[in-house]
Scaffold this motif. Sequence first.
Motif, PDB file in Angstrom:
ATOM      1  N   UNK A 235     -43.205 -13.548  -1.568  1.00  0.00           N
ATOM      2  CA  UNK A 235     -44.198 -13.617  -0.496  1.00  0.00           C
ATOM      3  C   UNK A 235     -45.011 -14.908  -0.588  1.00  0.00           C
ATOM      4  N   UNK A 236     -45.460 -15.249  -1.783  1.00  0.00           N
ATOM      5  CA  UNK A 236     -46.271 -16.464  -1.955  1.00  0.00           C
ATOM      6  C   UNK A 236     -45.456 -17.717  -1.652  1.00  0.00           C
ATOM      7  N   UNK A 237     -44.173 -17.718  -1.993  1.00  0.00           N
ATOM      8  CA  UNK A 237     -43.312 -18.850  -1.651  1.00  0.00           C
ATOM      9  C   UNK A 237     -43.200 -19.004  -0.139  1.00  0.00           C
ATOM     10  N   UNK A 238     -43.038 -17.895   0.565  1.00  0.00           N
ATOM     11  CA  UNK A 238     -42.975 -17.938   2.030  1.00  0.00           C
ATOM     12  C   UNK A 238     -44.299 -18.421   2.610  1.00  0.00           C
ATOM     13  N   UNK A 239     -45.397 -17.961   2.026  1.00  0.00           N
ATOM     14  CA  UNK A 239     -46.720 -18.380   2.488  1.00  0.00           C
ATOM     15  C   UNK A 239     -46.896 -19.892   2.296  1.00  0.00           C
ATOM     16  N   UNK A 240     -46.502 -20.404   1.152  1.00  0.00           N
ATOM     17  CA  UNK A 240     -46.609 -21.850   0.890  1.00  0.00           C
ATOM     18  C   UNK A 240     -45.751 -22.646   1.871  1.00  0.00           C
ATOM     19  N   UNK A 241     -44.563 -22.159   2.171  1.00  0.00           N
ATOM     20  CA  UNK A 241     -43.709 -22.824   3.159  1.00  0.00           C
ATOM     21  C   UNK A 241     -44.394 -22.842   4.520  1.00  0.00           C
ATOM     22  N   UNK A 242     -45.038 -21.736   4.884  1.00  0.00           N
ATOM     23  CA  UNK A 242     -45.761 -21.675   6.150  1.00  0.00           C
ATOM     24  C   UNK A 242     -46.904 -22.678   6.181  1.00  0.00           C
ATOM     25  N   UNK A 243     -47.660 -22.763   5.099  1.00  0.00           N
ATOM     26  CA  UNK A 243     -48.805 -23.689   5.054  1.00  0.00           C
ATOM     27  C   UNK A 243     -48.325 -25.119   5.237  1.00  0.00           C
ATOM     28  N   UNK A 244     -47.233 -25.475   4.607  1.00  0.00           N
ATOM     29  CA  UNK A 244     -46.689 -26.825   4.784  1.00  0.00           C
ATOM     30  C   UNK A 244     -46.336 -27.066   6.252  1.00  0.00           C
ATOM     31  N   UNK A 245     -45.729 -26.079   6.890  1.00  0.00           N
ATOM     32  CA  UNK A 245     -45.373 -26.189   8.299  1.00  0.00           C
ATOM     33  C   UNK A 245     -46.621 -26.284   9.162  1.00  0.00           C
TER      34      UNK A 245
ATOM     35  N   UNK B 176     -49.582 -27.351   8.325  1.00  0.00           N
ATOM     36  CA  UNK B 176     -50.257 -28.631   8.098  1.00  0.00           C
ATOM     37  C   UNK B 176     -49.645 -29.755   8.930  1.00  0.00           C
ATOM     38  N   UNK B 177     -48.385 -29.625   9.283  1.00  0.00           N
ATOM     39  CA  UNK B 177     -47.741 -30.649  10.113  1.00  0.00           C
ATOM     40  C   UNK B 177     -48.379 -30.712  11.495  1.00  0.00           C
ATOM     41  N   UNK B 178     -48.874 -29.559  11.994  1.00  0.00           N
ATOM     42  CA  UNK B 178     -49.502 -29.545  13.310  1.00  0.00           C
ATOM     43  C   UNK B 178     -50.882 -30.191  13.261  1.00  0.00           C
ATOM     44  N   UNK B 179     -51.577 -29.991  12.187  1.00  0.00           N
ATOM     45  CA  UNK B 179     -52.924 -30.529  12.054  1.00  0.00           C
ATOM     46  C   UNK B 179     -53.885 -29.835  12.996  1.00  0.00           C
TER      47      UNK B 179
END
Length: 58
Positions: free
Chosen positions: A15-25, A27-30
């Motif tokens: 779950x935390x790995x998926x959450x981190x992947x989401x945060x990276x995505x 952050x791209x939007x800003x």
Amino acid sequence: MRKDYKEAMDSYEEFMNEYCDFIKKFDQWGGEDLNDAEFAYYMEVQTRAYERLAEAAY
């Protein structure tokens, strides 16, 4: 080690790995690039998520 404990920890890590992947995505939007409708929806989602976290804490 208890099987149910290991399964719970493995699930938490996934779950935390998926959450981190989401945060990276995300952050791209800003945050500055969101239009008014997107920001309003973001705030709605955040509110629901925080309410859910508060419920889980008690």
